[in-house]
Design an enzyme around this catalytic site. Structure first.
Site, PDB file in Angstrom:
ATOM      1  N   GLU A 352      -5.977 -61.599  16.937  1.00 45.80           N
ATOM      2  CA  GLU A 352      -5.512 -62.413  15.795  1.00 45.80           C
ATOM      3  C   GLU A 352      -6.698 -62.909  14.969  1.00 45.80           C
ATOM      4  O   GLU A 352      -6.640 -62.931  13.741  1.00 45.80           O
ATOM      5  CB  GLU A 352      -4.684 -63.598  16.292  1.00 45.80           C
ATOM      6  N   HIS A 483       8.895 -55.912  16.969  1.00 45.33           N
ATOM      7  CA  HIS A 483       8.605 -55.299  15.680  1.00 45.33           C
ATOM      8  C   HIS A 483       9.826 -54.643  15.048  1.00 45.33           C
ATOM      9  O   HIS A 483       9.842 -54.442  13.830  1.00 45.33           O
ATOM     10  CB  HIS A 483       7.483 -54.295  15.836  1.00 45.33           C
TER      11      HIS A 483
HETATM   12  O1  LIG Z   1       2.194 -57.321  17.775  1.00 43.99           O
HETATM   13  C1  LIG Z   1       1.038 -57.383  18.136  1.00 43.99           C
HETATM   14  C2  LIG Z   1       0.158 -58.564  17.720  1.00 43.99           C
HETATM   15  C3  LIG Z   1       0.763 -59.267  16.518  1.00 43.99           C
HETATM   16  C4  LIG Z   1       0.080 -58.899  15.160  1.00 43.99           C
HETATM   17  O2  LIG Z   1      -1.164 -59.549  15.087  1.00 43.99           O
HETATM   18  O3  LIG Z   1      -0.154 -57.508  15.069  1.00 43.99           O
HETATM   19  C5  LIG Z   1       0.995 -59.365  13.979  1.00 43.99           C
HETATM   20  C6  LIG Z   1       2.393 -58.723  14.034  1.00 43.99           C
HETATM   21  C7  LIG Z   1       3.241 -59.302  12.942  1.00 43.99           C
HETATM   22  C8  LIG Z   1       3.887 -60.516  13.130  1.00 43.99           C
HETATM   23  C9  LIG Z   1       4.679 -61.042  12.116  1.00 43.99           C
HETATM   24  C10 LIG Z   1       4.818 -60.379  10.905  1.00 43.99           C
HETATM   25  C11 LIG Z   1       4.150 -59.165  10.695  1.00 43.99           C
HETATM   26  C12 LIG Z   1       3.347 -58.632  11.712  1.00 43.99           C
HETATM   27  N1  LIG Z   1       0.338 -58.955  12.735  1.00 43.99           N
HETATM   28  C13 LIG Z   1      -0.274 -59.896  11.972  1.00 43.99           C
HETATM   29  O4  LIG Z   1      -0.287 -61.070  12.228  1.00 43.99           O
HETATM   30  C14 LIG Z   1      -0.921 -59.373  10.735  1.00 43.99           C
HETATM   31  C15 LIG Z   1      -1.085 -58.018  10.539  1.00 43.99           C
HETATM   32  C16 LIG Z   1      -1.695 -57.552   9.372  1.00 43.99           C
HETATM   33  C17 LIG Z   1      -2.124 -58.433   8.392  1.00 43.99           C
HETATM   34  C18 LIG Z   1      -1.939 -59.788   8.586  1.00 43.99           C
HETATM   35  C19 LIG Z   1      -1.344 -60.259   9.740  1.00 43.99           C
HETATM   36  N2  LIG Z   1       0.471 -56.457  18.918  1.00 43.99           N
HETATM   37  C20 LIG Z   1       1.254 -55.287  19.327  1.00 43.99           C
HETATM   38  C21 LIG Z   1       0.389 -54.145  19.870  1.00 43.99           C
HETATM   39  C22 LIG Z   1      -0.811 -54.589  20.602  1.00 43.99           C
HETATM   40  C23 LIG Z   1      -2.021 -54.652  19.919  1.00 43.99           C
HETATM   41  C24 LIG Z   1      -3.190 -55.058  20.589  1.00 43.99           C
HETATM   42  C25 LIG Z   1      -3.110 -55.388  21.951  1.00 43.99           C
HETATM   43  C26 LIG Z   1      -1.888 -55.339  22.634  1.00 43.99           C
HETATM   44  C27 LIG Z   1      -0.738 -54.944  21.958  1.00 43.99           C
HETATM   45  C28 LIG Z   1       2.282 -55.698  20.410  1.00 43.99           C
HETATM   46  O5  LIG Z   1       2.182 -56.839  20.904  1.00 43.99           O
HETATM   47  O6  LIG Z   1       3.124 -54.856  20.688  1.00 43.99           O
HETATM   48 ZN   LIG Z   2      -2.245 -57.426  14.710  1.00 42.84          ZN
END
Ligand SMILES: O=C(CCC(O)(O)[C@H](Cc1ccccc1)NC(=O)c1ccccc1)N[C@@H](Cc1ccccc1)C(=O)O
Ligand SMILES: [Zn+2]
Length: 595
Positions: A352, A483
């Site tokens: 993050e 997601h």
């Molecule tokens: O979902 C995430 C972390 C959350 C996030 O940082 O990617 C987040 C997802 C999100 C949440 C709400 C609305 C849209 C997206 N993305 C962001 O906070 C974000 C992404 C791009 C620009 C600005 C903010 N990781 C994925 C895959 C993952 C990645 C890394 C390690 C473990 C697992 C998961 O958990 O399945």
């Molecule tokens: Zn992310």
């Protein structure tokens, strides 16, 4: 007139000034709902989103006054291209309200879900949330029934309640994509990569990693059969999906104690953190220090004040899934997560913080360029730094390695590589298959009554996992992963897992590292930091091959650096599974033979 570039640039300035007012308001309303899910806050969020969509529509109409497609100034032309790309805002007001409502319903169901009737509970009406309870059970329990209860219960309380809303969302998202000139919503999502035959490229990367995954899968299957002797594993070779230490079987790190090549040399960072009374804030300070030691930016003063770094204890409903927030006013940046004191959460914190660092680096770009070079770049930044933080060498430096352990011990190093493989290699098919499924749904190839059959076809074909209990088409297991109800694309993580090793290799070279790639720690290297910063400052002002070239000197994604990183473990795995059958039969879906 239509080709007056000077007048057009003045308009772009005005757009930017207006956007820096409208977007913060929309973000603030979304933040308020995410950190306190109530009908009242939902109405405010809908209002703000409506206002933003009207601004987007108005702006789009104004771009029609310019012949911007024929501008010679690339930067201005690219800004117009992005301003004209208004996504779901193109829908007429009533349809925009419908799609926003459908998304809010699904997000609310997901974030409020609780699972009851835990085996062994005196009070069957006691109910448990995903974070922290169900996630901890999936991580720690070795009780087949308890794992099956959490796995099935979570899907009953989330995905099973979503098919109608999801179908509505697909229909309207496709309508919006069509109005914007795309064949369907998947075509629109893929357009962000600006890459010819993007689907083919992804498939080639995936094929390049299949053999490595099959080795790890065969090893895990062998050891899990020993742990769960007497329990049914399908003779088609899949692993029951609830045994892998994670609700979605997407990361197998919690099986480290079972799968470590040398169990006598543990990497028990979580225990070390707890023994040292780690707090959430200490985890963020540790992460922030890694960024600033590279010469990158510190968090702005307001960041810690305004963020939500722990799950609130006042019983309010929040969206616990981690996210980073850019308020597009160059001042407000936040993280929202329900942190637990574990190594996994230390990694997520870096992930993050990587998003926020990108926000800080591109904050002076025009608003429409305040995005990753492609979505995979945004997901990779934090993970690249975490590759260094996770090394035994670095853990020793920050006192998270047991004092009696030697970071250069080859057996410990192999344990470390296994730990990394259980997160990075295990993830590959999962990161690939979610949007394989969604792209087919958007194309209309997967109809609503096939949602779940097609999901399990992909889950067992690509990931080699099987449902622990019978699945039906009244289930909607895709909806049990954040997601999907949250309408967040997923191929970005697959891209990130490939490119983060290309970035790691390039930055390690910049940092003057010699020796095996998996031993590299770029900590304190301002040369590496400067390269990363220079790339991030570009935002999405250039096409992603230019940004990739700024770090690695190459213009293409490839898996060779990932494979190089894991080479020592691959040799070990080959020996370990030489008497095993690698892979599994592709027979899957509804007629799936449940053991
Ligand atoms: O979902 C995430 C972390 C959350 C996030 O940082 O990617 C987040 C997802 C999100 C949440 C709400 C609305 C849209 C997206 N993305 C962001 O906070 C974000 C992404 C791009 C620009 C600005 C903010 N990781 C994925 C895959 C993952 C990645 C890394 C390690 C473990 C697992 C998961 O958990 O399945
Ligand atoms: Zn992310």
């Amino acid at each position: 007139d239509r080709n007056n570039i000077t007048a057009a640039k003045i308009w772009l300035e005005e757009y930017n000034t207006e956007a820096e007012k409208v977007r913060p308001e929309a973000q603030e309303a979304s933040w308020t709902w995410n950190t306190n899910i109530t009908d009242y806050n939902n109405r405010l969020k809908l209002e703000a989103e409506k206002k933003k969509s009207e601004f987007d529509k108005r702006s789009y109409n104004q771009t029609l006054n310019w012949d911007w497609k024929n501008f010679t100034e690339i930067n201005a032309k690219r800004q117009f291209y992005k301003i004209a790309d208004i996504g779901e805002s193109v829908l007429p007001t009533d349809k925009f309200q419908q799609i926003t409502k459908a998304k809010s319903n699904m997000q609310s169901v997901y974030s409020k879900a609780r699972v009851c009737n835990k085996p062994g509970d005196q009070d069957p009406s006691k109910c448990y949330p995903l974070n922290p309870t169900l996630e901890n059970i999936m991580a720690k329990s070795t009780d087949w029934k308890e794992l099956a209860w959490a796995w099935e219960g979570w899907r009953n309380e989330t995905g099973r309640k979503m098919p109608d809303d999801y179908e509505k969302f697909v229909e309207l998202a496709n309508e919006a994509a069509g109005m914007n000139g795309y064949t369907d919503n998947g075509d629109y999502w893929r357009s962000w990569y600006e890459t010819e035959n993007f689907e083919k490229q992804m498939e080639e990367l995936f094929i390049g990693l299949k053999d490595l995954y099959k080795l790890l899968h065969a090893y895990a299957r062998k050891k899990l059969k020993e742990r769960f002797v007497g329990h049914p594993f399908p003779d088609s070779g899949q692993i029951p999906a609830h045994l892998l230490g994670n609700m979605w079987a997407q990361s197998w790190g919690n099986l480290f104690t079972l799968l470590a090549p040398y169990p006598g040399k543990p990497l028990d960072v979580t225990e070390m953190m707890r023994e040292q009374n780690y707090t959430t804030r200490k985890m963020f300070d540790l992460s922030e220090k890694f960024f600033t030691d590279l010469g990158l930016d510190p968090m702005p003063p307001k960041f810690y004040n305004d963020s939500m770094l722990d799950k609130p204890e006042d019983g309010r409903d929040v969206v616990c899934h981690a996210s980073a927030w850019d308020f597009y006013n160059r001042k407000d940046f936040r993280i929202k997560q329900c942190t637990q004191v574990t190594m996994d959460w230390l990694i997520t914190t870096h992930h993050e913080m990587g998003h926020v660092q990108y926000f800080l680096q591109y904050k002076d770009q025009p608003v429409v360029f305040r995005r990753g070079a492609n979505p995979g770049f945004h997901e990779a930044i934090g993970d690249v730094l975490a590759l260094s933080v996770s090394t035994p060498k670095h853990l020793k430096k920050i006192n998270l390695l047991r004092p009696n352990q030697n970071p250069d011990d080859e057996e410990l190093q192999l344990n470390f590589l296994m730990n990394q493989a259980l997160k990075k290699i295990a993830f590959i098919p999962f990161g690939y298959l979610i949007d394989q499924w969604r792209w087919k749904v958007f194309k209309g190839e997967t109809k609503k009554d096939e949602y779940n059959e097609d999901w399990w076809n992909l889950r067992c074909k690509h990931q080699g996992v099987s449902p622990p209990v019978q699945r039906f088409n009244t289930d909607f297991d895709a909806g049990s992963k954040f997601h999907v109800p949250n309408n967040t694309p997923y191929i970005r993580y697959f891209v990130s897992y490939v490119i983060q090793f290309q970035f790691h290799k390039a930055l390690c070279k910049e940092a003057g590292h010699n020796g095996p790639l998996h031993k590299c720690d770029i900590d304190q290297s301002t040369e590496a930091g400067n390269k990363l910063a220079a790339m991030m400052k570009l935002g999405s002002s250039k096409e992603w091959p230019d940004a990739m070239e700024a770090i690695t000197g190459q213009r293409k994604m490839n898996v060779s650096d990932l494979i190089e990183y894991f080479a020592p473990l691959e040799d070990w795995l080959k020996k370990e599974v030489k008497n095993e059958t690698l892979g599994w039969d592709d027979q899957c879906g509804r007629n799936f033979t449940i053991p």
